[in-house]
Design a protein around this motif. Structure first.
Motif, PDB file in Angstrom:
ATOM      1  N   LYS A 587      33.788  41.053  28.166  1.00  0.00           N
ATOM      2  CA  LYS A 587      32.603  42.195  28.368  1.00  0.00           C
ATOM      3  C   LYS A 587      32.904  41.510  29.490  1.00  0.00           C
ATOM      4  CE  LYS A 587      28.969  41.829  24.635  1.00  0.00           C
ATOM      5  NZ  LYS A 587      27.534  41.745  24.080  1.00  0.00           N
ATOM      6  N   ARG A 588      33.038  40.637  30.193  1.00  0.00           N
ATOM      7  CA  ARG A 588      33.420  40.770  31.780  1.00  0.00           C
ATOM      8  C   ARG A 588      34.870  40.268  32.446  1.00  0.00           C
ATOM      9  NH1 ARG A 588      29.298  39.899  34.778  1.00  0.00           N
ATOM     10  NH2 ARG A 588      30.193  39.592  36.399  1.00  0.00           N
ATOM     11  N   LYS A 589      35.994  40.628  30.975  1.00  0.00           N
ATOM     12  CA  LYS A 589      37.044  40.495  31.762  1.00  0.00           C
ATOM     13  C   LYS A 589      37.507  41.146  32.992  1.00  0.00           C
ATOM     14  CE  LYS A 589      39.103  44.095  27.987  1.00  0.00           C
ATOM     15  NZ  LYS A 589      39.794  44.315  27.189  1.00  0.00           N
ATOM     16  N   LEU A 590      37.163  42.603  33.216  1.00  0.00           N
ATOM     17  CA  LEU A 590      37.354  43.438  34.731  1.00  0.00           C
ATOM     18  C   LEU A 590      36.977  42.567  35.637  1.00  0.00           C
ATOM     19  CD1 LEU A 590      39.431  45.491  35.843  1.00  0.00           C
ATOM     20  CD2 LEU A 590      37.375  46.662  35.157  1.00  0.00           C
ATOM     21  N   ILE A 596      39.914  36.406  40.621  1.00  0.00           N
ATOM     22  CA  ILE A 596      41.209  36.089  40.491  1.00  0.00           C
ATOM     23  C   ILE A 596      42.086  36.321  41.422  1.00  0.00           C
ATOM     24  CG2 ILE A 596      43.093  35.083  39.121  1.00  0.00           C
ATOM     25  CD1 ILE A 596      41.452  35.193  36.532  1.00  0.00           C
ATOM     26  N   HIS A 597      41.976  37.425  41.097  1.00  0.00           N
ATOM     27  CA  HIS A 597      43.004  38.408  41.772  1.00  0.00           C
ATOM     28  C   HIS A 597      42.504  38.193  43.148  1.00  0.00           C
ATOM     29  CE1 HIS A 597      45.726  41.760  43.544  1.00  0.00           C
ATOM     30  NE2 HIS A 597      44.417  41.987  44.688  1.00  0.00           N
ATOM     31  N   ALA A 598      41.107  38.370  43.765  1.00  0.00           N
ATOM     32  CA  ALA A 598      40.490  38.393  45.227  1.00  0.00           C
ATOM     33  C   ALA A 598      41.362  37.116  45.585  1.00  0.00           C
ATOM     34  CB  ALA A 598      39.624  38.239  45.537  1.00  0.00           C
ATOM     35  N   GLN A 599      41.028  35.282  45.110  1.00  0.00           N
ATOM     36  CA  GLN A 599      40.650  34.458  44.890  1.00  0.00           C
ATOM     37  C   GLN A 599      42.616  33.898  45.210  1.00  0.00           C
ATOM     38  OE1 GLN A 599      37.360  31.399  45.155  1.00  0.00           O
ATOM     39  NE2 GLN A 599      39.600  31.857  47.017  1.00  0.00           N
ATOM     40  N   THR A 600      43.556  34.187  44.508  1.00  0.00           N
ATOM     41  CA  THR A 600      44.470  33.555  44.308  1.00  0.00           C
ATOM     42  C   THR A 600      45.536  34.482  44.631  1.00  0.00           C
ATOM     43  OG1 THR A 600      44.949  34.373  42.237  1.00  0.00           O
ATOM     44  CG2 THR A 600      43.495  32.532  42.575  1.00  0.00           C
ATOM     45  N   GLY A 601      45.691  35.834  44.656  1.00  0.00           N
ATOM     46  CA  GLY A 601      46.806  36.382  45.632  1.00  0.00           C
ATOM     47  C   GLY A 601      47.571  36.645  44.213  1.00  0.00           C
ATOM     48  N   ALA A 607      46.419  38.652  36.712  1.00  0.00           N
ATOM     49  CA  ALA A 607      44.959  38.184  36.369  1.00  0.00           C
ATOM     50  C   ALA A 607      44.444  38.397  34.948  1.00  0.00           C
ATOM     51  CB  ALA A 607      44.247  38.311  37.441  1.00  0.00           C
ATOM     52  N   GLU A 608      45.239  39.971  35.269  1.00  0.00           N
ATOM     53  CA  GLU A 608      43.554  40.385  33.366  1.00  0.00           C
ATOM     54  C   GLU A 608      45.215  39.522  32.725  1.00  0.00           C
ATOM     55  OE1 GLU A 608      45.184  44.534  33.516  1.00  0.00           O
ATOM     56  OE2 GLU A 608      43.184  45.352  34.918  1.00  0.00           O
ATOM     57  N   LYS A 609      46.049  38.834  32.886  1.00  0.00           N
ATOM     58  CA  LYS A 609      46.467  38.238  31.524  1.00  0.00           C
ATOM     59  C   LYS A 609      45.857  37.243  30.722  1.00  0.00           C
ATOM     60  CE  LYS A 609      51.518  37.197  29.426  1.00  0.00           C
ATOM     61  NZ  LYS A 609      52.206  36.523  30.236  1.00  0.00           N
ATOM     62  N   GLU A 610      45.519  36.207  32.427  1.00  0.00           N
ATOM     63  CA  GLU A 610      44.865  35.409  32.529  1.00  0.00           C
ATOM     64  C   GLU A 610      43.275  35.059  31.823  1.00  0.00           C
ATOM     65  OE1 GLU A 610      43.401  31.587  35.457  1.00  0.00           O
ATOM     66  OE2 GLU A 610      44.765  33.468  35.928  1.00  0.00           O
ATOM     67  N   VAL A 611      42.556  35.546  32.030  1.00  0.00           N
ATOM     68  CA  VAL A 611      41.309  36.253  30.922  1.00  0.00           C
ATOM     69  C   VAL A 611      41.841  36.936  29.914  1.00  0.00           C
ATOM     70  CG1 VAL A 611      39.372  37.869  31.551  1.00  0.00           C
ATOM     71  CG2 VAL A 611      41.075  37.692  33.188  1.00  0.00           C
ATOM     72  N   GLU A 612      43.153  37.146  29.223  1.00  0.00           N
ATOM     73  CA  GLU A 612      43.275  37.450  28.433  1.00  0.00           C
ATOM     74  C   GLU A 612      43.173  36.323  27.564  1.00  0.00           C
ATOM     75  OE1 GLU A 612      42.854  40.050  26.410  1.00  0.00           O
ATOM     76  OE2 GLU A 612      42.259  41.930  27.463  1.00  0.00           O
ATOM     77  N   ILE A 613      44.270  35.546  27.868  1.00  0.00           N
ATOM     78  CA  ILE A 613      44.799  34.065  27.451  1.00  0.00           C
ATOM     79  C   ILE A 613      43.047  33.377  27.350  1.00  0.00           C
ATOM     80  CG2 ILE A 613      46.160  32.433  27.603  1.00  0.00           C
ATOM     81  CD1 ILE A 613      48.143  33.800  28.659  1.00  0.00           C
TER      82      ILE A 613
END
Length: 795
Positions: A587-590, A596-601, A607-613
């Motif tokens: 529910k909070r994947k976005l 993740i995008h803001a923190q790691t660059g 980042a979306e792929k990391e959340v999906e996994i």
């Protein structure tokens, strides 16, 4: 016809004395020793090696006579041996499983031909071991050598394994480690204690006769420093130690920082409960406790717990059975004063003394002694000295008996005596030990996993479960060998955090303030301090709490309250909780991808792929909850044995910088799916995805306190985790200095360690965490459990 001065069978039965000792002259063993001029060297590259100009020390028999002399290996001998072992590993590891199995089966046949020589040499060196037990080991692990490639296709041998065993261990304790290591395709260097060395050298020779490649098995002899010297050689890939708790602590500190995974078995003199319930066959139970507690060569120190209603009956039977028993030799004459002091103190505290005879005035002999009616805090019950002493404590209910038994610092084994099978299984489940015998004791078989708990060790020997310490997933890099850093263990992780002055501060955007998660509540650090979190470009993203020792202590207190209840939940109930966690993350994947995008660059797509996994990984752990539950063991003897995984307890996890969300949910799922509580320390560099994940935890039905998230300096929080006595395991991704500190510190009290150098793991760009290989999750799951085995005789 027996002479008039000989004892009849009736006399022996009435006195419970042993029969006349064997008159064997050990001719076969002495003939083998004569072949080597009673001077044994090392065994390396498939042959005996006697380097000149080396120190020697003598091995003596039970009467003080010299059996043989042993060479003390020096650095160049160890280096040569390790080089031949590396070559032997290549030759042995390249063989098919079928060919390795053939070698082990030939060894079983060879052992049967040399049974007399092996048995006599073990007896001469005061390290008795029935050759039939060694034959069983060879046959059992031959089967696993045959099946490894089929049943464990994604696991690979570690390389050269060093097996270090002190001389106060049993001879069997060497080979319960050597055989599985060889079966999995490793080469092995054995470093035995002095009295174990001659029979170990004989077995190494028999291995060569069976067709083992030269170098695949080596034996290095010497004094107590040889094991640490072997560990320092860069050819060694894994280290396992067996001995006493005190020696194990010293050995762990000596080998810290060399980049070697270490497992220890500290079963020597471990205190084990022997529990007699009122529903037991008292005569059988008393006979068994006398056999276990008063034999000369016993592996453990037994403490007898008797239900109060039958205490008098058991004491009376003990008095009858012990009458006339012969004195037992102490490990050394200096232990006599400790035994006398313990007995005197117990009597002064009100204990009833039961002895087979009066103690001799002096010497290393002492009569079998029971101390009945001890209070639980008595020193004779808490830390009895070595010798034929049997502390006896009473209990009222089954719950009280289990609670008293769990007060011992060791968790090696227990023996339960009752005719009520339900009571036996319930008690076995509540005991914090690795092995439980019902109406029996000290029964061993290689198919029977034996796992140490608490101060008894952190390794599992036997069964399929014991094979994995000698393997690693093919996709997982091994710990990099290194040289110990000049580290001040007293000050590591105690330095205050440096205040960071951000550059290019933009007054139009005010960074958010984050909270950590302890005991189910959002909170600031106990110190009140914060740390600045920056993006890869240097912009200030947030301020997060700078946690420390007090925050870890609060998290552990919360975990200890909730973890026992979580562990008792059914696997299906734990699975539902993890499914809800996965649903809430979806529910909070976005939001999580943006974090993740803001923190790691990394790109938003990555980042979306990391959340999906991560969502899939949590669902995987939920599905696994009720799928891997142990089972019934197949035994060569009559009886049944059950083996089941259990939770470690409270696990501290120091997370890597790569894949900050995926690594968190992977390790969190592995820990809580089997019943552990977990304290997560997010990446010091990239903490925001973990802090944002707290909202997912709050929305799920994971019990408050089961998972805590504490941010701060990696070294500071590692120091706090390592020094908390109620944290049972530490999983660490960080620097080699941090690995060294944990190996040095977490040996007292002993913790399960899973260590990784972050620099090595980061080279693959975090692919380890997203790798589809089942062995990755299998490794995580096995690091999260300990094994309990229960033996139930049926005849």
């Amino acid at each position: 016809m027996a002479s008039s001065t000989s004892n009849t069978v009736y006399d022996i039965f009435q006195s419970m004395d042993s029969g006349a000792p064997s008159s064997s002259t050990a001719a076969a063993a002495r003939a083998w020793l004569e072949q080597h001029s009673q001077s044994l060297g090392l065994f390396a590259n498939g042959k005996f090696v006697c380097p000149v100009g080396r120190r020697t020390h003598a091995v003596t028999d039970s009467k003080g006579g010299t059996v043989c002399s042993l060479v003390c290996a020096e650095d160049e001998d160890i280096s040569s041996c390790a080089s031949s072992a590396a070559a032997g590993f290549k030759a042995w590891g390249e063989l098919s499983g079928h060919r390795r199995a053939k070698v082990l089966l030939r060894l079983a046949s060879t052992l049967q031909r040399y049974t007399q020589c092996v048995s006599e040499l073990c007896d001469l060196c005061q390290s008795p071991c029935p050759p039939s037990a060694l034959v069983r080991l060879a046959q059992y692990y031959a089967g696993w050598a045959q099946l490894r490639d089929t049943l464990m296709p994604e696991w690979t041998p570690r390389g050269v394994i060093a097996v270090v065993v002190s001389e106060d261990c049993s001879f069997y304790s060497i080979w319960i480690k050597v055989f599985p290591a060889l079966a999995m395709g490793n080469a092995v260097i054995v470093v035995p204690g002095a009295k174990l060395a001659p029979p170990a050298l004989l077995l190494a020779q028999l291995f060569m006769e069976a067709g083992l490649p030269a170098g695949a098995l080596s034996v290095v002899t010497g004094d107590g420093s040889v094991g640490a010297k072997v560990a320092q050689n860069n050819q060694i890939s894994y280290l396992t130690y067996s001995g006493s708790q005190q020696d194990g602590e010293v050995f762990s500190k000596q080998t810290a920082g060399w980049g070697l995974p270490l497992s220890v078995c500290l079963s020597v003199s471990a205190m084990c409960p022997f529990i007699i319930f009122e529903s037991a066959d008292l005569d059988s139970a008393v006979d068994a406790v006398i056999e276990a507690a008063f034999k000369k060569n016993k592996d453990w120190q037994w403490v007898l717990f008797v239900q109060e209603s039958v205490l008098d009956s058991v004491s009376a039977r003990l008095k009858v059975r012990m009458a006339g028993l012969k004195c037992v030799s102490l490990p050394c004459e200096s232990d006599r004063s400790r035994v006398d002091a313990a007995v005197q103190e117990a009597v002064q505290q009100g204990a009833t003394l039961i002895q087979s005879s009066s103690p001799p005035a002096s010497g290393a002999l002492y009569p079998p002694t029971a101390l009945c009616g001890l209070a639980p805090p008595s020193s004779a019950a808490v830390s009895p000295p070595p010798g034929p002493l049997l502390p006896i404590l009473s209990f009222r209910s089954a719950a009280e008996g289990a609670a008293l038994s769990n007060r011992t610092p060791h968790g090696q084994a227990a023996s339960i005596w009752t005719e009520d099978l339900t009571l036996a299984l319930e008690t076995a489940k509540s005991l914090c030990v690795g092995s439980v015998w019902v109406n029996s004791h000290s029964v061993t078989d290689p198919s029977f996993p034996q796992c140490g708990r608490r101060d008894s060790g952190n390794c599992t020997d036997g069964g399929r479960e014991g094979l994995y310490q000698y393997l690693r997933p093919s996709v997982s890099p091994s710990l990099t060998r290194s040289t110990p850093a000049s580290l001040d263990y007293a000050t590591f992780g105690t330095a205050a955090s440096k205040f960071m002055v951000p550059e290019g501060f933009d007054p139009s955007s005010v960074p958010r303030s984050c909270f950590q998660y302890v005991g189910g509540k959002l909170c600031k650090a106990d110190s009140g301090s914060s740390r600045t979190v920056q993006s890869p470009g240097g912009a200030v993203l947030a301020h997060c709490p700078d946690g420390g020792r007090k925050d870890v202590r609060n998290a552990v207190e919360a975990a200890l309250k909730v973890q026992p209840g979580w562990m008792k939940k059914s696997p299906a109930a734990r699975a539902l909780s993890l499914y809800s966690l996965s649903d809430n993350l979806e529910k909070r994947k976005l939001d999580m991808a943006t974090s993740i995008h803001a923190q790691t660059g990394i790109s938003i797509e990555e980042a979306e792929k990391e959340v999906e996994i991560s969502i899939t990984r949590l669902s995987d752990w939920a599905a696994r909850c009720d799928k891997q539950t142990g089972g019934m063991l197949l035994l060569p003897q009559t009886g049944s044995a059950l083996s089941a995984p259990e939770a470690l307890g409270v696990v501290g996890v120091v997370l890597p910088d790569t894949k900050p969300l995926l690594s968190l949910v992977s390790l969190l799922g592995a820990a809580v799916s089997v019943g552990n509580a977990v304290i997560m320390v997010p990446s010091e560099k990239h903490p925001l995805p973990a802090l944002d994940f707290i909202q997912v935890l709050q929305a799920s039905d994971i019990p408050a306190g089961l998972v805590s998230v504490i941010t701060g300096g990696r070294n500071q929080l590692t120091h706090a985790l390592a020094n908390h006595s109620e944290i049972h395991a530490v999983w660490y991704w960080g620097s080699m200095e941090g690995c060294q500190f944990l190996q040095h510190t977490c040996c007292s009290p002993l913790k399960h360690l899973w260590l990784h150098c972050e620099e090595e793991k980061a080279k693959d760009g975090g692919k380890y965490w997203s790798h589809p290989s089942p062995s990755v999750q299998e490794e995580m799951w096995r690091e999260a459990v300990v094994w309990k085995s229960v033996w139930i005789p049926t005849a």
